[in-house]
Write an enzyme that holds these catalytic residues in place. Structure first.
Site, PDB file in Angstrom:
ATOM      1  N   LEU A 154       0.870  -1.374   0.077  1.00 24.13           N
ATOM      2  CA  LEU A 154       0.265  -0.038  -0.107  1.00 24.13           C
ATOM      3  C   LEU A 154       0.870   1.240   0.133  1.00 24.13           C
ATOM      4  CD1 LEU A 154       0.320   1.353   3.032  1.00 24.13           C
ATOM      5  CD2 LEU A 154      -1.520  -0.510   3.522  1.00 24.13           C
ATOM      6  N   LYS A 208       9.256  -7.914  -1.925  1.00 20.67           N
ATOM      7  CA  LYS A 208       8.847  -6.744  -1.574  1.00 20.67           C
ATOM      8  C   LYS A 208      10.214  -5.928  -1.549  1.00 20.67           C
ATOM      9  CE  LYS A 208       7.070  -3.202   0.848  1.00 20.67           C
ATOM     10  NZ  LYS A 208       6.206  -2.385   0.345  1.00 20.67           N
ATOM     11  N   GLY A 257      12.113  15.317  -9.028  1.00 22.49           N
ATOM     12  CA  GLY A 257      11.775  16.103  -7.736  1.00 22.49           C
ATOM     13  C   GLY A 257      13.016  16.134  -6.904  1.00 22.49           C
ATOM     14  N   CYS A 264       9.592   4.184   3.528  1.00 23.23           N
ATOM     15  CA  CYS A 264       9.863   2.918   2.898  1.00 23.23           C
ATOM     16  C   CYS A 264      11.198   2.981   2.228  1.00 23.23           C
ATOM     17  CB  CYS A 264       8.758   2.216   2.160  1.00 23.23           C
ATOM     18  SG  CYS A 264       7.460   1.823   3.110  1.00 23.23           S
TER      19      CYS A 264
HETATM   20  P1  NAD Z   1       4.485   2.741  11.960  1.00 24.40           P
HETATM   21  O1  NAD Z   1       5.785   3.005  12.775  1.00 24.40           O
HETATM   22  O2  NAD Z   1       3.660   3.559  11.625  1.00 24.40           O
HETATM   23  O3  NAD Z   1       3.729   1.452  13.004  1.00 24.40           O
HETATM   24  C1  NAD Z   1       4.312   0.805  13.552  1.00 24.40           C
HETATM   25  C2  NAD Z   1       3.385   0.404  14.942  1.00 24.40           C
HETATM   26  O4  NAD Z   1       4.180  -0.736  15.620  1.00 24.40           O
HETATM   27  C3  NAD Z   1       3.442   1.416  15.941  1.00 24.40           C
HETATM   28  O5  NAD Z   1       1.968   1.908  16.305  1.00 24.40           O
HETATM   29  C4  NAD Z   1       4.153   0.941  17.099  1.00 24.40           C
HETATM   30  O6  NAD Z   1       3.704   1.696  18.322  1.00 24.40           O
HETATM   31  C5  NAD Z   1       3.833  -0.675  17.040  1.00 24.40           C
HETATM   32  N1  NAD Z   1       4.717  -1.555  17.869  1.00 24.40           N
HETATM   33  C6  NAD Z   1       5.932  -1.656  17.878  1.00 24.40           C
HETATM   34  N2  NAD Z   1       6.430  -2.326  18.480  1.00 24.40           N
HETATM   35  C7  NAD Z   1       5.442  -3.113  18.723  1.00 24.40           C
HETATM   36  C8  NAD Z   1       5.097  -4.366  19.761  1.00 24.40           C
HETATM   37  N3  NAD Z   1       6.198  -4.922  20.257  1.00 24.40           N
HETATM   38  N4  NAD Z   1       3.978  -4.870  19.810  1.00 24.40           N
HETATM   39  C9  NAD Z   1       2.885  -4.031  19.422  1.00 24.40           C
HETATM   40  N5  NAD Z   1       3.036  -2.984  18.620  1.00 24.40           N
HETATM   41  C10 NAD Z   1       4.302  -2.610  18.377  1.00 24.40           C
HETATM   42  O7  NAD Z   1       4.996   1.488  10.944  1.00 24.40           O
HETATM   43  P2  NAD Z   1       4.372   1.546   9.198  1.00 24.40           P
HETATM   44  O8  NAD Z   1       4.762   2.654   8.434  1.00 24.40           O
HETATM   45  O9  NAD Z   1       2.899   1.154   9.778  1.00 24.40           O
HETATM   46  O10 NAD Z   1       5.104   0.247   8.804  1.00 24.40           O
HETATM   47  C11 NAD Z   1       4.986  -1.123   9.399  1.00 24.40           C
HETATM   48  C12 NAD Z   1       5.853  -1.913   8.537  1.00 24.40           C
HETATM   49  O11 NAD Z   1       5.267  -1.985   7.131  1.00 24.40           O
HETATM   50  C13 NAD Z   1       7.317  -1.640   8.489  1.00 24.40           C
HETATM   51  O12 NAD Z   1       7.825  -2.875   8.203  1.00 24.40           O
HETATM   52  C14 NAD Z   1       7.341  -0.937   6.961  1.00 24.40           C
HETATM   53  O13 NAD Z   1       8.271  -0.881   6.121  1.00 24.40           O
HETATM   54  C15 NAD Z   1       6.058  -1.910   6.164  1.00 24.40           C
HETATM   55  N6  NAD Z   1       5.406  -0.984   5.204  1.00 24.40           N
HETATM   56  C16 NAD Z   1       4.845   0.475   5.447  1.00 24.40           C
HETATM   57  C17 NAD Z   1       4.420   0.853   4.088  1.00 24.40           C
HETATM   58  C18 NAD Z   1       4.145   2.397   4.515  1.00 24.40           C
HETATM   59  O14 NAD Z   1       3.534   2.913   3.607  1.00 24.40           O
HETATM   60  N7  NAD Z   1       4.060   3.085   5.561  1.00 24.40           N
HETATM   61  C19 NAD Z   1       3.936   0.351   3.222  1.00 24.40           C
HETATM   62  C20 NAD Z   1       4.362  -1.087   2.928  1.00 24.40           C
HETATM   63  C21 NAD Z   1       5.145  -1.738   4.178  1.00 24.40           C
END
Ligand code: NAD
Length: 434
Positions: A154, A208, A257, A264
């Site tokens: 996403l 990924k 840009g 990411c």
């Molecule tokens: P984020 O930092 O927004 O959210 C992570 C959440 O995990 C936080 O709310 C944090 O408090 C919680 N957390 C941390 N440790 C924890 C634990 N032990 N138990 C329960 N909760 C815990 O991160 P994100 O942007 O959502 O990304 C999450 C993953 O998805 C990453 O690996 C990222 O690379 C991947 N990803 C992100 C995107 C994006 O667009 N943001 C897209 C694809 C994949």
């Protein structure tokens, strides 16, 4: 209907939880941050993501989604557990998977009967094996489970739509039983004939990284072409338009840009580059894309300084702080480098973003923030556009000129009409346009 746990309620976990509940399953979202869970329980959304509030509201009303900090109860009560915690950049560029490991330990400790444990977080190739070992070591008694890698693609800003209508779903599962359960989780997509690829775990993890690194590479490539355009009198928009008409290239991710940012691309390119070096097959193309990106961010600051004759003592409006439009996420945003560069160069920043002022305040608490572009640009020496919010595309440039002290404008997103800027006698610069 399956009982689903989503651990980590950030940009990915919250959207995935909302989406899976919309597919008809019962979802429990868990986070260690009690303040975040409290907010969600009160019906507030901790992040800005278009459409998220509506889909969450709908599913909360239907009783299909709830929020808790109780990981033990949630693990015990679920059929499928999604791990969606953060994997930020760690030492030497490698991904820091400590949060994923913590969750794996909890899962092992509380596993009471067969479950599918599925990682949505972006984790380095080989992490699946590590997670299984952690789960096995933490188990109090042997319990059968299957491990699945289900990377998420996403995009922030259009995350809800991307989750509900993905180009493909990748399921890295070493057993058919787990794949069949995952097909049930994604049933509406399966019925819609969304491509669903069954791979092994390592392949899913690789897909990924290979995808993100390729997109980053495309951006760095087009940025370098844009920079060359500036030297040879070519127009990048016409160049990329023509390039994009070639089906082999595709028009996506061909926008020049200020350099890519976000949560990411920077960390994922670093992670795959570090992993490839560790495995003695260094990915020179990705390493080059990273270097180009760093240079592009510096180039923007240098452009601004040379456009306005130095930064010292100048008041500069920075319009756009989020790393892209329609999000409040400023992680690794090019505007961070720009603000930092202006401050180090002796200038003052007047910042404005339609949504992300609050997020940027955590990084730069001392700069001035404004609630509109008009107030941010009042009496400034220069304006820099850093994020392509529609609001900036539609700015009244006559009005802008009338409120500025001088008429310098750096458009790092190429969203303003060059002809209009010329006609209004702005002194402007952009990325690769004539
Ligand atoms: P984020 O930092 O927004 O959210 C992570 C959440 O995990 C936080 O709310 C944090 O408090 C919680 N957390 C941390 N440790 C924890 C634990 N032990 N138990 C329960 N909760 C815990 O991160 P994100 O942007 O959502 O990304 C999450 C993953 O998805 C990453 O690996 C990222 O690379 C991947 N990803 C992100 C995107 C994006 O667009 N943001 C897209 C694809 C994949």
């Amino acid at each position: 209907m399956k009982k689903i746990a989503v651990i980590g309620t950030g940009y990915v976990g919250l959207v995935s939880g909302a989406g899976i509940s919309d597919f008809g399953h019962h979802v429990t979202c868990v986070d260690i941050l009690a303040s975040k869970i409290k907010l969600l329980q009160e019906g507030e959304i901790p992040i800005y993501e278009p459409g998220l509030k509506e889909i969450l509201y709908r599913n909360v009303q239907a009783g299909r989604i709830n929020f808790t900090t109780n990981i033990e109860k949630t693990i015990k009560n679920s059929d499928v557990i999604f791990i969606a915690v953060g994997t930020p950049e760690g030492e030497n560029g490698l991904a820091d998977i400590s949060a994923v490991e913590d969750v794996a330990r909890s899962i092992g400790r509380y596993l009471s009967d067969y479950k599918v444990i599925c990682t949505k977080s972006t984790v380095p190739i080989g992490t699946g094996e590590k997670i299984c070992k952690i789960i096995d070591d933490a188990m109090l008694k042997p319990v059968e489970y299957d491990y699945v890698s289900n990377p998420e693609f996403l995009r922030e800003g259009s995350a809800v739509n991307d989750f509900l209508r993905p180009d493909r779903v990748i399921i890295g599962a070493n057993s058919d039983k787990a794949f069949d359960i995952m097909k049930k989780v994604y049933r509406p997509l399966f019925i819609n004939e969304t491509p669903m690829l069954h791979t092994n775990v390592a392949t899913a993890e690789m897909i990924k990284y290979a995808s993100n690194a390729f997109l980053a590479l495309k951006i760095s490539y087009v940025n370098e072409i844009a920079n060359l355009c500036e030297e040879v009198g070519a127009d990048i928009h016409q160049v990329t338009k023509a390039m994009g008409q070639d089906g082999r290239i595709s028009k996506k991710f061909l926008h020049p840009g200020p350099g890519f940012g976000g949560s990411c691309f920077p960390k994922d390119t670093h992670a795959i580059a570090a992993l490839s070096t560790e495995k003695s097959v260094p990915m020179n193309t990705v390493i080059a894309a990273i270097k180009t990106n760093v240079k592009q961010k510096t180039r923007m600051i240098n452009k601004l300084a040379s456009l306005i004759g130095g930064l010292t003592g100048k008041n500069i409006a920075v319009l756009g702080l989020a790393f892209k439009p329609n999000t409040d996420d400023v992680r690794e945003s090019a505007s961070i480098d720009m603000i930092d560069g202006i401050i180090k160069g002796g200038g003052c920043v007047q910042a404005y973003d339609p949504i992300a002022n609050k997020s940027m305040k955590e990084i730069f608490p001392k700069i001035k923030y404004f609630n509109s572009w008009e107030t941010a640009c009042n009496n400034v020496d220069a304006v820099v556009i850093m994020t392509e919010w529609n609001e900036f595309r539609g700015m009244d440039l006559k009005k802008l000129k009338s409120i500025m002290k001088s008429s310098f404008i750096l458009d790092t997103r190429n969203i303003l009409s060059v002809n209009l800027l010329k006609n209004l006698n702005f002194k402007y610069d952009n990325v690769g346009r004539l």
